[in-house]
Write a protein that holds these residues in place. Structure first.
Motif, PDB file in Angstrom:
ATOM      1  N   CYS A  73       0.866  -1.173   0.000  1.00 10.25           N
ATOM      2  CA  CYS A  73       0.000   0.000   0.000  1.00 10.25           C
ATOM      3  C   CYS A  73       0.902   1.221   0.000  1.00 10.25           C
ATOM      4  O   CYS A  73       0.796   2.090  -0.864  1.00 10.25           O
ATOM      5  CB  CYS A  73      -0.886  -0.024   1.252  1.00 10.25           C
ATOM      6  N   ARG A  82       4.066  -1.689  -7.444  1.00 13.06           N
ATOM      7  CA  ARG A  82       3.333  -0.511  -6.973  1.00 13.06           C
ATOM      8  C   ARG A  82       3.779  -0.172  -5.556  1.00 13.06           C
ATOM      9  O   ARG A  82       4.135  -1.059  -4.782  1.00 13.06           O
ATOM     10  CB  ARG A  82       1.829  -0.722  -6.966  1.00 13.06           C
ATOM     11  N   LYS A 110       0.041   9.306   0.480  1.00 13.48           N
ATOM     12  CA  LYS A 110      -1.144   8.534   0.848  1.00 13.48           C
ATOM     13  C   LYS A 110      -2.293   9.425   1.297  1.00 13.48           C
ATOM     14  O   LYS A 110      -2.155  10.153   2.286  1.00 13.48           O
ATOM     15  CB  LYS A 110      -0.809   7.576   2.006  1.00 13.48           C
ATOM     16  N   PRO A 111      -3.420   9.357   0.577  1.00 18.74           N
ATOM     17  CA  PRO A 111      -4.588  10.113   1.045  1.00 18.74           C
ATOM     18  C   PRO A 111      -5.245   9.340   2.178  1.00 18.74           C
ATOM     19  O   PRO A 111      -5.778   8.269   1.974  1.00 18.74           O
ATOM     20  CB  PRO A 111      -5.498  10.122  -0.197  1.00 18.74           C
ATOM     21  N   GLU A 134       0.797   6.376  -6.931  1.00 15.84           N
ATOM     22  CA  GLU A 134      -0.391   7.227  -7.061  1.00 15.84           C
ATOM     23  C   GLU A 134       0.018   8.697  -7.084  1.00 15.84           C
ATOM     24  O   GLU A 134       0.844   9.128  -6.285  1.00 15.84           O
ATOM     25  CB  GLU A 134      -1.324   6.978  -5.862  1.00 15.84           C
ATOM     26  N   TRP A 160      -1.040   6.021 -11.154  1.00 15.75           N
ATOM     27  CA  TRP A 160      -2.481   5.821 -11.092  1.00 15.75           C
ATOM     28  C   TRP A 160      -3.126   6.970 -10.335  1.00 15.75           C
ATOM     29  O   TRP A 160      -2.469   7.678  -9.566  1.00 15.75           O
ATOM     30  CB  TRP A 160      -2.844   4.459 -10.498  1.00 15.75           C
ATOM     31  N   GLY A 177      -5.933   7.913  -7.664  1.00 17.62           N
ATOM     32  CA  GLY A 177      -6.668   7.270  -6.571  1.00 17.62           C
ATOM     33  C   GLY A 177      -8.151   7.612  -6.609  1.00 17.62           C
ATOM     34  O   GLY A 177      -8.572   8.593  -7.232  1.00 17.62           O
ATOM     35  N   ALA A 178      -8.928   6.773  -5.925  1.00 23.97           N
ATOM     36  CA  ALA A 178     -10.390   6.911  -5.974  1.00 23.97           C
ATOM     37  C   ALA A 178     -10.863   8.271  -5.443  1.00 23.97           C
ATOM     38  O   ALA A 178     -11.828   8.840  -5.953  1.00 23.97           O
ATOM     39  CB  ALA A 178     -11.019   5.791  -5.159  1.00 23.97           C
ATOM     40  N   ARG A 179     -10.169   8.781  -4.420  1.00 25.35           N
ATOM     41  CA  ARG A 179     -10.597  10.070  -3.876  1.00 25.35           C
ATOM     42  C   ARG A 179     -10.279  11.196  -4.839  1.00 25.35           C
ATOM     43  O   ARG A 179     -10.964  12.218  -4.876  1.00 25.35           O
ATOM     44  CB  ARG A 179      -9.923  10.308  -2.518  1.00 25.35           C
ATOM     45  N   LYS A 181      -8.484   5.019 -11.282  1.00 20.92           N
ATOM     46  CA  LYS A 181      -9.385   4.235 -10.421  1.00 20.92           C
ATOM     47  C   LYS A 181     -10.786   4.836 -10.467  1.00 20.92           C
ATOM     48  O   LYS A 181     -10.944   6.040 -10.721  1.00 20.92           O
ATOM     49  CB  LYS A 181      -8.869   4.245  -8.989  1.00 20.92           C
ATOM     50  N   ARG A 193     -12.045  -0.551  -8.093  1.00 18.42           N
ATOM     51  CA  ARG A 193     -11.683  -0.865  -6.708  1.00 18.42           C
ATOM     52  C   ARG A 193     -12.896  -0.816  -5.786  1.00 18.42           C
ATOM     53  O   ARG A 193     -12.763  -0.797  -4.573  1.00 18.42           O
ATOM     54  CB  ARG A 193     -10.547   0.034  -6.208  1.00 18.42           C
ATOM     55  N   ASP A 200      -8.832  -4.088  -8.500  1.00 13.37           N
ATOM     56  CA  ASP A 200      -8.015  -3.987  -7.295  1.00 13.37           C
ATOM     57  C   ASP A 200      -8.768  -4.704  -6.171  1.00 13.37           C
ATOM     58  O   ASP A 200      -9.587  -4.108  -5.468  1.00 13.37           O
ATOM     59  CB  ASP A 200      -7.796  -2.496  -6.976  1.00 13.37           C
ATOM     60  N   HIS A 220      -8.371  -3.277  -2.214  1.00 22.48           N
ATOM     61  CA  HIS A 220      -9.198  -2.193  -1.686  1.00 22.48           C
ATOM     62  C   HIS A 220     -10.683  -2.529  -1.760  1.00 22.48           C
ATOM     63  O   HIS A 220     -11.474  -2.024  -0.983  1.00 22.48           O
ATOM     64  CB  HIS A 220      -8.882  -0.871  -2.395  1.00 22.48           C
ATOM     65  N   GLU A 263      -2.287  -5.533  -3.328  1.00 24.54           N
ATOM     66  CA  GLU A 263      -1.344  -5.033  -2.328  1.00 24.54           C
ATOM     67  C   GLU A 263      -0.589  -6.176  -1.669  1.00 24.54           C
ATOM     68  O   GLU A 263      -1.194  -7.158  -1.209  1.00 24.54           O
ATOM     69  CB  GLU A 263      -2.079  -4.204  -1.274  1.00 24.54           C
TER      70      GLU A 263
HETATM   71  C1  PEP Z   1      -4.089   2.709  -2.986  1.00 25.22           C
HETATM   72  O1  PEP Z   1      -4.087   2.111  -4.063  1.00 25.22           O
HETATM   73  O2  PEP Z   1      -3.201   2.591  -2.137  1.00 25.22           O
HETATM   74  C2  PEP Z   1      -5.245   3.544  -2.648  1.00 25.22           C
HETATM   75  C3  PEP Z   1      -5.180   4.539  -1.780  1.00 25.22           C
HETATM   76  O3  PEP Z   1      -6.342   3.125  -3.276  1.00 25.22           O
HETATM   77  P1  PEP Z   1      -7.792   3.818  -3.477  1.00 25.22           P
HETATM   78  O4  PEP Z   1      -7.546   5.109  -4.151  1.00 25.22           O
HETATM   79  O5  PEP Z   1      -8.452   2.797  -4.339  1.00 25.22           O
HETATM   80  O6  PEP Z   1      -8.423   3.946  -2.134  1.00 25.22           O
END
Ligand code: PEP
Ligand code: MN
Length: 377
Positions: free
Chosen positions: A39, A63, A68-69, A101, A120, A122-124, A149, A179, A213, A216, A242
């Protein structure tokens, strides 16, 4: 011409003008396309140990989250740019491709400085058009593959909008990662698969490499295999999973990470459904259709259980107000409405009536139990 009615201008032509994933110089031949790694990049030792383990499985794309969000402040938010040097070491010592990310334009510039092979979204971030645009602008005229994502909320248009932004700024090595989606209800997985959204995305853009994914989506390593298999059964192209050399000590997403060894077991147990398989075409098609049906059935069950919960509440409310269970006029009007709506979807009236009568019967039964005080909940 692609374009959903009411979605504004149809976008470009029938197919997106993307470069086939086989020409990206990222993934080795064969299916599934595999991306794995922790992660978060936490230390040089953790990154190298994990990467070595994965390389020995034949995985070639690594990866690691550098930024990290996180949901809460004052938690580990990634090591930041210094971690990119560790990714460089993975590249040069192990010959793996590396990806991370990016969540703003500055991250893109840092990645390019350190030779990151792919990024990539991220989903947020996908849920935030301003940030997606900033990233797309930063990648203008840069030959950097990007995987988008799905947004955290189940909004296909928002996901497509992010792809459009990259297409408009000239990114031609483009793919997607499913994801799962946030859900307010209690569900088995961390994020709800909503496979029908993935299926719709796949049918709209069959030319885009499509990853799942499972880490997640499941939120727990015990689900990685079943979700991976489900996505391969649906015919998706690849997996992003992961993996951490010591998951128990991971600084983020500890519960869902697998050791490289455990990941090896998962991969060996997967049945890969290749389009060029020598099994008869007919069987291949049937399997995929059945997987779609299974996904829809799962949704149906979820919807039925949500409906039943509401019936239960209505029962309690009627009991508290001393009202009889059955109001036939209400049920007649529901039946009339659903059979008319069902006809609009091409469903035969007798079928719709049979389904809804069964639903009604179960819901009357539950309310009966509530009124008579014999319900188990
Ligand atoms: C990630 O891939 O570590 C991640 C934060 O994923 P997601 O954006 O899908 O929550
Ligand atoms: Mn994670």
């Amino acid at each position: 011409m692609y374009g959903c009615p009411g979605r504004g201008q149809p976008f470009f032509g029938k197919r997106l003008d993307v470069i086939p994933v086989g020409e990206w110089n990222i993934f080795p031949e064969g299916r599934p396309l595999m991306i794995a790694g922790p992660c978060s990049a936490e230390s040089e030792i953790q990154v190298m140990d994990t990467a070595r383990g994965l390389k020995s499985l034949g995985i070639n794309v690594f990866r690691a989250g550098i930024w990290k969000p996180r949901t809460h402040p004052n938690t580990f938010e990634g090591v930041g740019a210094p971690g990119l040097k560790w990714l460089q070491r993975v590249r040069s010592e192990l010959g793996m491709k590396v990806c991370t990310e990016v969540a703003c334009g500055k991250h893109v510039f840092e990645c390019m400085k350190y030779g990151v092979d792919m990024v990539w979204i991220g989903a947020r971030t996908t849920a935030n058009p301003f940030l997606v645009q900033e990233i797309a602008d930063a990648m203008r005229d840069v030959d950097l593959p990007v995987l988008v994502k799905n947004p955290v909320n189940p909004d296909l248009d928002l996901w497509i909008g992010a792809l459009e932004r990259f297409m408009q700024t000239g990114t031609r090595k483009l793919g997607v990662i499913h994801r799962g989606f946030s859900s307010s209800g209690k569900i088995k997985y961390r994020n709800s698969p909503e496979w029908q959204i993935a299926i719709e995305m796949r049918s709209l853009f069959p030319e885009l490499p499509f990853f799942c994914d499972p880490s997640h989506m499941g939120g727990d390593r015990q689900y990685v295999k079943e979700i991976s298999q489900r996505s391969l059964d649906l015919g998706l192209d690849g997996l992003m999973i992961e993996s951490h050399c010591d998951p128990a000590c991971a600084m983020s997403d500890a519960a869902q990470q697998l050791t490289p060894e455990a990941l090896g077991d998962v991969i060996r147990g997967l049945i890969v459904r290749r389009p060029d398989s020598d099994s008869p075409v007919y069987k291949e098609n049937i399997d995929q259709l059945r997987a779609q049906i299974d996904a829809i059935d799962e949704n149906l069950l979820y919807m039925l259980s949500s409906r039943m919960k509401i019936s239960r509440k209505i029962g309690e409310y009627k009991r508290d107000n001393n009202i009889a269970i059955l109001q036939t006029s209400r049920w007649d009007s529901v039946l009339e409405k659903v059979t008319a709506a069902g006809a609009g979807y091409g469903l035969p009236e007798h079928f719709v009536k049979a389904v809804f009568n069964a639903i009604h019967e179960a819901s009357v039964q539950v309310q009966n139990e509530i009124l008579s005080g014999t319900d188990s909940k």
